[in-house]
Design an enzyme around this catalytic site. Sequence first.
Site, short mmCIF file in Angstrom:
data_model
loop_
_atom_site.label_atom_id
_atom_site.label_comp_id
_atom_site.label_asym_id
_atom_site.label_seq_id
_atom_site.Cartn_x
_atom_site.Cartn_y
_atom_site.Cartn_z
CE LYS A 215 -2.96 3.07 0.40
NZ LYS A 215 -4.30 3.32 0.79
CB CYS A 269 -3.64 8.75 0.67
SG CYS A 269 -5.34 8.67 1.24
N1 SAJ Z 1 -1.98 15.09 -8.35
C1 SAJ Z 1 -1.17 15.89 -9.16
N2 SAJ Z 1 -0.87 15.46 -10.42
C2 SAJ Z 1 -1.36 14.29 -10.92
C3 SAJ Z 1 -2.17 13.46 -10.09
C4 SAJ Z 1 -2.47 13.91 -8.81
O1 SAJ Z 1 -0.71 16.96 -8.75
O2 SAJ Z 1 -1.05 13.99 -12.08
C5 SAJ Z 1 -2.32 15.54 -6.98
C6 SAJ Z 1 -3.82 15.78 -6.77
O3 SAJ Z 1 -4.21 17.03 -7.21
C7 SAJ Z 1 -3.90 15.62 -5.26
C8 SAJ Z 1 -2.87 14.55 -4.95
O4 SAJ Z 1 -2.01 14.50 -6.08
O5 SAJ Z 1 -3.55 16.83 -4.61
C9 SAJ Z 1 -3.43 13.17 -4.69
O6 SAJ Z 1 -4.50 12.89 -5.57
P1 SAJ Z 1 -4.72 11.46 -6.26
O7 SAJ Z 1 -5.93 11.54 -7.10
O8 SAJ Z 1 -3.47 11.04 -6.93
O9 SAJ Z 1 -4.88 10.46 -5.06
P2 SAJ Z 1 -5.80 10.37 -3.72
O10 SAJ Z 1 -5.00 10.89 -2.58
O11 SAJ Z 1 -7.15 10.91 -3.91
O12 SAJ Z 1 -5.95 8.76 -3.60
C10 SAJ Z 1 -4.78 7.94 -3.56
C11 SAJ Z 1 -4.94 6.78 -4.56
N3 SAJ Z 1 -3.66 6.11 -4.73
C12 SAJ Z 1 -3.14 5.87 -5.97
O13 SAJ Z 1 -3.68 6.23 -6.99
C13 SAJ Z 1 -1.84 5.12 -6.03
C14 SAJ Z 1 -5.99 5.80 -4.05
O14 SAJ Z 1 -6.06 4.65 -4.88
C15 SAJ Z 1 -5.67 5.38 -2.61
O15 SAJ Z 1 -6.64 4.46 -2.09
C16 SAJ Z 1 -5.67 6.62 -1.76
O16 SAJ Z 1 -4.61 7.47 -2.22
C17 SAJ Z 1 -5.46 6.21 -0.30
O17 SAJ Z 1 -6.44 6.19 0.45
O18 SAJ Z 1 -4.33 5.84 0.06
#
Ligand code: SAJ
Length: 422
Positions: A215, A269
């Site tokens: 994870k 996360c």
């Molecule tokens: N972000 C960027 N650029 C990108 C993608 C995301 O700047 O290209 C930023 C987003 O704006 C945000 C942050 O990253 O601020 C996180 O967003 P996210 O959509 O990547 O992830 P979370 O935090 O909503 O959810 C993640 C997911 N993990 C992965 O995709 C590996 C989800 O599957 C997990 O279950 C979750 O963390 C968790 O609970 O751990």
Amino acid sequence: MTYQFNVISVIGLGYIGLPTAAMFASHKLKVIGVDVNPAAVETINSGAIHIVEPDLDTVVHAAVEGGYLSATLKPEAADAFLIAVPTPFKGDDHEPDLSYIEAASRAIAPVLRPGNLVVLESTSPVGATEQMAAWLADARPDLSFPQQAGEASDIRVAHCPERVLPGKVMQELVLNDRIIGGMTATCSAMASDLYRIFVEGECVITNARTAEMAKLTENSFRDVNIAFANELSIICDKLAIDVWELIALANRHPRVSILQPGPGVGGHCIAVDPWFIVSKAPDEARLIRTAREVNDGKPGWVLAKVEAAIDQWLAEHPGKSISDATIACYGLAFKPDIDDLRESPALAIVKQLAKAHPGRVLAVEPNIRSLPTGTDGIILCADSEARAQGDIHILLVDHSEFRSQERPEGVAIDTRNAWKAA
Ligand code: SAJ
């Protein structure tokens, strides 16, 4: 053999616990949800929800109405206990804070019975499941646990990390593969039978430590890749190159898939979990630590760009002073199309502007009706007002509403490449 579950207890009714509880209840199992927050317990028992997640409200409502789901402040006997409580970090050293897991373990210990399964779902540092089993054993010396009795233990313990994406929780809970990390093979078999009640993806068996690390690895992978995009955006800014065009070009290579830069990484996360790896292997986790530092440094870089934008505006408006400049910010949530402001880099940037800027700071956030506490000085307003009144415009979150808009006239910074060229 297949294990049967009649009563399931979920400890922690937040963004993961409540959807999971509702999912079991929708399969007509009796589910007892436990939370320390009386308001959450009351809301759920009335058939409503206290968090925002698409489709969750209807499933919870039906589960409560049908008598399958109820919430309580105090744990009761069950066949399986799922712990879905927060695991934040504490202090500048980013040490994992397992106090919520300890409190949940001590709360369920008195009602444990031989044959029970205890699953830790909370994202945790390596070793946390063994630590949880130790707390349980300490509280219940009359029962045996996997670390003492192996396959013959009275209580089975496993780590099955949640991996669902906020905003898509109800689909991903069912469709994603599930990692099942039992402390013994028997623990894994039992946990696998439990999740197969609603999981349509594969339940993949490993041990508890590997499940914990898996994870953390998934979220660190994403953090490192976002850090790469964020670093590129800073380099491109210095070299007068459009980073969005650059990434689109590079991504045409069949083996390149760069993520998108932004104002920083938020949520509870991705901005947290990599630190759990760093805390266990501080000398070895060099790339993972640096990625965190790059992403955590991005809001400060955006603030420096805003300062430069104010200077540009002042130069273009002789006779005006800094307090005449109205800054309009677009988006406060931690990512697009959600209402979640927790650990949001956008909110951190706007708060800092409200503190430091002597003029007005407007904020547009289509997904919320009011601002949380601690946001003094920020004026929540509609997109049209911000466009009309702002002198310096900063797009921080690429909500769908903003994607259809043209870039405002005047000085504008688009940290997400969301606005269409004017
Ligand atoms: N972000 C960027 N650029 C990108 C993608 C995301 O700047 O290209 C930023 C987003 O704006 C945000 C942050 O990253 O601020 C996180 O967003 P996210 O959509 O990547 O992830 P979370 O935090 O909503 O959810 C993640 C997911 N993990 C992965 O995709 C590996 C989800 O599957 C997990 O279950 C979750 O963390 C968790 O609970 O751990």
